[in-house]
Design a protein around this motif. Structure first.
Motif, PDB file in Angstrom:
ATOM      1  N   GLU A 166     -10.802   7.104  -9.959  1.00 13.98           N
ATOM      2  CA  GLU A 166     -11.010   5.735  -9.461  1.00 13.98           C
ATOM      3  C   GLU A 166      -9.844   5.300  -8.582  1.00 13.98           C
ATOM      4  O   GLU A 166     -10.038   4.718  -7.517  1.00 13.98           O
ATOM      5  CB  GLU A 166     -11.183   4.774 -10.652  1.00 13.98           C
ATOM      6  CG  GLU A 166     -11.573   3.371 -10.261  1.00 13.98           C
ATOM      7  CD  GLU A 166     -12.889   3.305  -9.502  1.00 13.98           C
ATOM      8  OE1 GLU A 166     -12.966   2.491  -8.559  1.00 13.98           O
ATOM      9  OE2 GLU A 166     -13.813   4.065  -9.829  1.00 13.98           O
ATOM     10  N   ARG A 167      -8.633   5.585  -8.995  1.00 17.78           N
ATOM     11  CA  ARG A 167      -7.460   5.228  -8.199  1.00 17.78           C
ATOM     12  C   ARG A 167      -7.459   5.988  -6.875  1.00 17.78           C
ATOM     13  O   ARG A 167      -7.098   5.439  -5.834  1.00 17.78           O
ATOM     14  CB  ARG A 167      -6.175   5.512  -8.967  1.00 17.78           C
ATOM     15  CG  ARG A 167      -5.904   4.487 -10.020  1.00 17.78           C
ATOM     16  CD  ARG A 167      -4.561   4.683 -10.648  1.00 17.78           C
ATOM     17  NE  ARG A 167      -4.388   3.733 -11.735  1.00 17.78           N
ATOM     18  CZ  ARG A 167      -3.454   3.812 -12.645  1.00 17.78           C
ATOM     19  NH1 ARG A 167      -2.587   4.816 -12.609  1.00 17.78           N
ATOM     20  NH2 ARG A 167      -3.353   2.914 -13.594  1.00 17.78           N
ATOM     21  N   ASP A 168      -7.834   7.282  -6.910  1.00 20.51           N
ATOM     22  CA  ASP A 168      -7.916   8.058  -5.667  1.00 20.51           C
ATOM     23  C   ASP A 168      -8.907   7.425  -4.703  1.00 20.51           C
ATOM     24  O   ASP A 168      -8.650   7.338  -3.494  1.00 20.51           O
ATOM     25  CB  ASP A 168      -8.304   9.509  -5.966  1.00 20.51           C
ATOM     26  CG  ASP A 168      -7.157  10.310  -6.572  1.00 20.51           C
ATOM     27  OD1 ASP A 168      -5.997   9.841  -6.512  1.00 20.51           O
ATOM     28  OD2 ASP A 168      -7.431  11.406  -7.122  1.00 20.51           O
ATOM     29  N   ARG A 169     -10.051   6.954  -5.234  1.00 13.10           N
ATOM     30  CA  ARG A 169     -11.042   6.283  -4.376  1.00 13.10           C
ATOM     31  C   ARG A 169     -10.465   4.992  -3.791  1.00 13.10           C
ATOM     32  O   ARG A 169     -10.630   4.710  -2.607  1.00 13.10           O
ATOM     33  CB  ARG A 169     -12.317   5.989  -5.172  1.00 13.10           C
ATOM     34  CG  ARG A 169     -13.323   7.123  -5.096  1.00 13.10           C
ATOM     35  CD  ARG A 169     -14.649   6.738  -5.712  1.00 13.10           C
ATOM     36  NE  ARG A 169     -14.795   7.564  -6.914  1.00 13.10           N
ATOM     37  CZ  ARG A 169     -14.982   7.122  -8.137  1.00 13.10           C
ATOM     38  NH1 ARG A 169     -15.113   5.836  -8.365  1.00 13.10           N
ATOM     39  NH2 ARG A 169     -15.067   7.942  -9.147  1.00 13.10           N
ATOM     40  N   GLU A 170      -9.786   4.215  -4.635  1.00 15.66           N
ATOM     41  CA  GLU A 170      -9.184   2.958  -4.156  1.00 15.66           C
ATOM     42  C   GLU A 170      -8.150   3.230  -3.077  1.00 15.66           C
ATOM     43  O   GLU A 170      -8.087   2.521  -2.068  1.00 15.66           O
ATOM     44  CB  GLU A 170      -8.543   2.203  -5.321  1.00 15.66           C
ATOM     45  CG  GLU A 170      -9.535   1.584  -6.285  1.00 15.66           C
ATOM     46  CD  GLU A 170      -8.858   0.950  -7.500  1.00 15.66           C
ATOM     47  OE1 GLU A 170      -7.601   0.835  -7.511  1.00 15.66           O
ATOM     48  OE2 GLU A 170      -9.581   0.574  -8.433  1.00 15.66           O
ATOM     49  N   ILE A 171      -7.326   4.263  -3.286  1.00 14.96           N
ATOM     50  CA  ILE A 171      -6.313   4.618  -2.286  1.00 14.96           C
ATOM     51  C   ILE A 171      -6.989   5.020  -0.988  1.00 14.96           C
ATOM     52  O   ILE A 171      -6.535   4.654   0.113  1.00 14.96           O
ATOM     53  CB  ILE A 171      -5.386   5.729  -2.818  1.00 14.96           C
ATOM     54  CG1 ILE A 171      -4.486   5.173  -3.926  1.00 14.96           C
ATOM     55  CG2 ILE A 171      -4.562   6.352  -1.715  1.00 14.96           C
ATOM     56  CD1 ILE A 171      -3.693   6.207  -4.681  1.00 14.96           C
TER      57      ILE A 171
END
Length: 199
Positions: A166-171
């Motif tokens: 999820e964090r990778d997608r947000e980044i």
């Protein structure tokens, strides 16, 4: 004919009949206790390689008696001396261990010069079936271990992996937004540039 001479002749005749039986050598003992079939040969060789590998590292893992025992069983298809050496190693390593009684019995059966009888032939056949079952079980265990799925991850690890994705997608989204803002900013700068006055 005198009675003493008759007795001497009878003794010589008996000795002549018995002596060859006493001096004849017993048939040679085959090197292998069991004769492997073509199907057994592959399983036995696989088990031999596996147990030899285990025996090289067993001291740290305390699996020597089991490895020696299985290697001894495989040795029954290979060479009596090899089987005997491994069964002796089992008894020496753990005299009261679970594999020691069976190893002692195998050592008795592998005694040199033992003469086989018809009863022994039936016993050997029964033993061969039991040994073959052990070898088949070991092959099944080995196959199950090699095809077993990887252990499931804990819920915590799974949750952490989801959070990382999820964090990778947000980044990714934020990086694209920053790139878009930079382009807009550059376009605005290009439009605002004062034109140079002509002379």
């Amino acid at each position: 004919m005198r009675p003493g001479l008759r007795l001497l002749r009878a003794a010589a005749l008996c000795a002549g009949m018995v002596l060859p039986a006493c001096t004849s050598t017993p048939p040679p003992v085959p090197p292998a206790f069991f004769i492997p079939s073509s199907g057994d040969a592959v399983a036995v060789q696989t088990l031999i390689r596996e147990q030899e590998h285990r025996l090289q590292s067993c001291a740290a893992e305390r699996i020597c008696p089991r490895a020696h025992y299985l290697r001894g069983l495989a040795g029954l298809y290979q060479d009596r001396a090899i089987a005997r050496a491994h069964f002796q190693a089992v008894v020496a390593a753990e005299p009261n261990g679970p594999y020691a009684p069976s190893s002692r019995n195998w050592l008795l059966l592998l005694e040199e010069g033992r003469v086989a009888t018809a009863r022994d032939t039936r016993l050997v056949r029964a033993l061969e079936l039991a040994v073959r079952q052990v070898l088949d079980d070991e092959a099944a265990i080995r196959e199950a271990k090699s095809s077993a799925p990887a252990p499931k991850e804990s819920r915590t690890v799974q949750a952490l992996k989801r959070q990382l994705k999820e964090r990778d997608r947000e980044i990714d989204v934020l990086t694209k937004q920053i790139d878009a803002l930079k382009r807009v900013d550059q376009e605005v700068r290009d439009q605002v540039k004062p034109s140079r006055p002509t002379k």
